[in-house]
Design a protein around this motif. Structure first.
Motif, PDB file in Angstrom:
ATOM      1  N   HIS A  55      29.910  36.930  21.267  1.00  0.00           N
ATOM      2  CA  HIS A  55      31.333  37.020  21.189  1.00  0.00           C
ATOM      3  C   HIS A  55      31.742  36.989  22.672  1.00  0.00           C
ATOM      4  N   VAL A  56      32.954  36.160  22.749  1.00  0.00           N
ATOM      5  CA  VAL A  56      33.627  35.884  24.120  1.00  0.00           C
ATOM      6  C   VAL A  56      34.077  37.075  24.780  1.00  0.00           C
ATOM      7  N   ARG A  57      34.618  38.068  23.917  1.00  0.00           N
ATOM      8  CA  ARG A  57      35.085  39.362  24.658  1.00  0.00           C
ATOM      9  C   ARG A  57      34.219  40.207  24.928  1.00  0.00           C
ATOM     10  N   ASP A  58      32.892  40.065  24.594  1.00  0.00           N
ATOM     11  CA  ASP A  58      31.862  40.917  25.091  1.00  0.00           C
ATOM     12  C   ASP A  58      31.536  40.309  26.552  1.00  0.00           C
ATOM     13  N   ILE A  62      31.658  42.699  30.033  1.00  0.00           N
ATOM     14  CA  ILE A  62      30.545  42.598  30.948  1.00  0.00           C
ATOM     15  C   ILE A  62      30.946  42.142  32.408  1.00  0.00           C
ATOM     16  N   LYS A  63      31.614  41.139  32.437  1.00  0.00           N
ATOM     17  CA  LYS A  63      32.388  40.824  33.842  1.00  0.00           C
ATOM     18  C   LYS A  63      33.120  41.904  34.367  1.00  0.00           C
ATOM     19  N   HIS A  64      34.149  42.502  33.563  1.00  0.00           N
ATOM     20  CA  HIS A  64      34.987  43.479  34.277  1.00  0.00           C
ATOM     21  C   HIS A  64      34.051  44.756  34.405  1.00  0.00           C
ATOM     22  N   LEU A  65      32.823  45.181  33.815  1.00  0.00           N
ATOM     23  CA  LEU A  65      32.067  46.150  34.257  1.00  0.00           C
ATOM     24  C   LEU A  65      31.376  46.036  35.512  1.00  0.00           C
ATOM     25  N   GLN A  66      30.921  44.592  35.565  1.00  0.00           N
ATOM     26  CA  GLN A  66      30.278  44.074  37.009  1.00  0.00           C
ATOM     27  C   GLN A  66      31.102  44.355  38.058  1.00  0.00           C
ATOM     28  N   HIS A 163      31.053  41.133  17.059  1.00  0.00           N
ATOM     29  CA  HIS A 163      32.614  41.113  16.903  1.00  0.00           C
ATOM     30  C   HIS A 163      33.243  41.615  17.995  1.00  0.00           C
ATOM     31  N   GLY A 164      32.702  41.844  19.123  1.00  0.00           N
ATOM     32  CA  GLY A 164      33.253  42.369  20.374  1.00  0.00           C
ATOM     33  C   GLY A 164      33.237  43.925  20.556  1.00  0.00           C
ATOM     34  N   VAL A 165      32.066  44.594  20.021  1.00  0.00           N
ATOM     35  CA  VAL A 165      31.869  45.978  20.197  1.00  0.00           C
ATOM     36  C   VAL A 165      31.656  46.378  21.462  1.00  0.00           C
ATOM     37  N   LEU A 166      30.872  45.668  22.325  1.00  0.00           N
ATOM     38  CA  LEU A 166      30.828  46.034  23.767  1.00  0.00           C
ATOM     39  C   LEU A 166      32.132  46.023  24.656  1.00  0.00           C
ATOM     40  N   ARG A 167      32.837  45.143  24.126  1.00  0.00           N
ATOM     41  CA  ARG A 167      34.377  45.043  24.685  1.00  0.00           C
ATOM     42  C   ARG A 167      34.975  46.430  24.601  1.00  0.00           C
ATOM     43  N   GLN A 168      34.754  46.900  23.460  1.00  0.00           N
ATOM     44  CA  GLN A 168      35.366  48.297  23.209  1.00  0.00           C
ATOM     45  C   GLN A 168      34.784  49.498  23.928  1.00  0.00           C
ATOM     46  N   VAL A 169      33.427  49.375  24.159  1.00  0.00           N
ATOM     47  CA  VAL A 169      32.623  50.423  24.863  1.00  0.00           C
ATOM     48  C   VAL A 169      33.136  50.229  26.405  1.00  0.00           C
ATOM     49  N   ALA A 170      33.023  48.987  26.921  1.00  0.00           N
ATOM     50  CA  ALA A 170      33.531  48.807  28.192  1.00  0.00           C
ATOM     51  C   ALA A 170      34.875  49.334  28.625  1.00  0.00           C
ATOM     52  N   GLU A 171      35.790  48.941  27.806  1.00  0.00           N
ATOM     53  CA  GLU A 171      37.221  49.500  28.020  1.00  0.00           C
ATOM     54  C   GLU A 171      37.110  51.166  27.876  1.00  0.00           C
ATOM     55  N   ARG A 172      36.521  51.888  26.919  1.00  0.00           N
ATOM     56  CA  ARG A 172      36.430  53.155  27.034  1.00  0.00           C
ATOM     57  C   ARG A 172      36.034  53.917  28.525  1.00  0.00           C
ATOM     58  N   LEU A 174      35.815  52.201  31.396  1.00  0.00           N
ATOM     59  CA  LEU A 174      36.637  51.803  32.636  1.00  0.00           C
ATOM     60  C   LEU A 174      37.805  52.732  32.574  1.00  0.00           C
ATOM     61  N   LYS A 175      38.451  52.925  31.406  1.00  0.00           N
ATOM     62  CA  LYS A 175      39.685  53.970  31.222  1.00  0.00           C
ATOM     63  C   LYS A 175      39.276  55.297  31.457  1.00  0.00           C
ATOM     64  N   ALA A 176      37.934  55.853  31.324  1.00  0.00           N
ATOM     65  CA  ALA A 176      37.658  57.046  31.395  1.00  0.00           C
ATOM     66  C   ALA A 176      37.513  57.347  32.793  1.00  0.00           C
ATOM     67  N   GLN A 177      37.301  56.261  33.514  1.00  0.00           N
ATOM     68  CA  GLN A 177      36.970  56.349  35.062  1.00  0.00           C
ATOM     69  C   GLN A 177      38.180  55.987  35.884  1.00  0.00           C
ATOM     70  N   GLY A 178      39.368  55.809  35.299  1.00  0.00           N
ATOM     71  CA  GLY A 178      40.770  55.519  36.012  1.00  0.00           C
ATOM     72  C   GLY A 178      40.742  54.135  36.604  1.00  0.00           C
ATOM     73  N   ARG A 179      39.948  53.080  35.851  1.00  0.00           N
ATOM     74  CA  ARG A 179      39.630  51.646  36.448  1.00  0.00           C
ATOM     75  C   ARG A 179      40.423  50.585  35.573  1.00  0.00           C
ATOM     76  N   TRP A 180      40.817  51.127  34.349  1.00  0.00           N
ATOM     77  CA  TRP A 180      41.507  50.034  33.555  1.00  0.00           C
ATOM     78  C   TRP A 180      42.463  49.343  33.937  1.00  0.00           C
ATOM     79  N   ALA A 181      43.268  49.896  34.690  1.00  0.00           N
ATOM     80  CA  ALA A 181      44.552  49.374  35.286  1.00  0.00           C
ATOM     81  C   ALA A 181      44.280  48.306  36.355  1.00  0.00           C
TER      82      ALA A 181
END
Length: 187
Positions: A55-58, A62-66, A163-172, A174-181
């Motif tokens: 899935h492309v969103r995953d 991954i790139k957001h996390l990196q 279907h993009g499950v890693l995307r959900q984990v990554a967002e959580r 990054l949000k918990a670390q205050g980095r989503w914005a």
């Protein structure tokens, strides 16, 4: 609950989600491949090997996390060229394909990055993932994971594998670390 004080008096109490506390500590995300980053379906043709759909969103997650300094590691029981190719495309340096005994890989990664288990998240869907899920700080699985895996996880993500499950984990994370914005601000 987190209590917020101002000038010595209680201002408000904020409920703190245990998942967010766990996610705030994460410095490495490990993931299974088949049934997590793919649906688990293997397509065979006349040539040796098989193909997989990712899935492309995953990949974007991954790139957001990196970019946020959180490496991602692939730990898969199935040795497959498609997994290695996807890792290369995404710049995933830690790709372990063909490893059903995943715990030694987790130990190797913790040593490499100088991390304790509670600083690692793992995303898995089947029995070979259990040793990791029982040790890491944030254990996650897709909604279609086997029951034993769901029981070992703190978070059953409401998304099916592939279907993009890693995307959900990554967002959580990054949000918990205050980095989503910061991620959203790039767009």
């Amino acid at each position: 609950m987190t209590t917020v004080m101002a000038r010595g008096r209680l201002v408000l109490e904020i409920p703190v989600d245990d998942l967010d506390l766990r996610a705030a500590k994460i410095r490495l995300l490990c993931t299974d491949i088949d049934g997590v980053l793919t649906t688990g379906a293997l397509l065979y043709g006349p040539e040796p090997g098989h193909t997989k759909a990712f899935h492309v969103r995953d990949g974007a997650a991954i790139k957001h996390l990196q970019r946020a300094g959180i490496p991602v590691a692939f730990i898969s029981g199935l040795e497959a060229g498609a997994t290695v190719n996807r890792a290369k495309d995404l710049g995933v340096e830690d790709c372990f394909a063909g490893h059903l005994d995943k715990l030694p890989i987790l130990d190797q990664l913790c040593a490499k990055y100088g991390l304790a288990y509670d600083q690692v998240a793992h995303l898995g869907d089947d029995l070979p993932d259990l040793p990791l899920l029982r040790r890491v700080g944030l254990a996650c699985c897709p909604i279609d994971a086997v029951d034993e895996v769901k029981a070992a996880c703190q978070w059953t993500v409401p998304v099916q594998g592939g279907h993009g499950v890693l995307r959900q984990v990554a967002e959580r994370i990054l949000k918990a670390q205050g980095r989503w914005a910061e991620v959203v601000g790039r767009y």
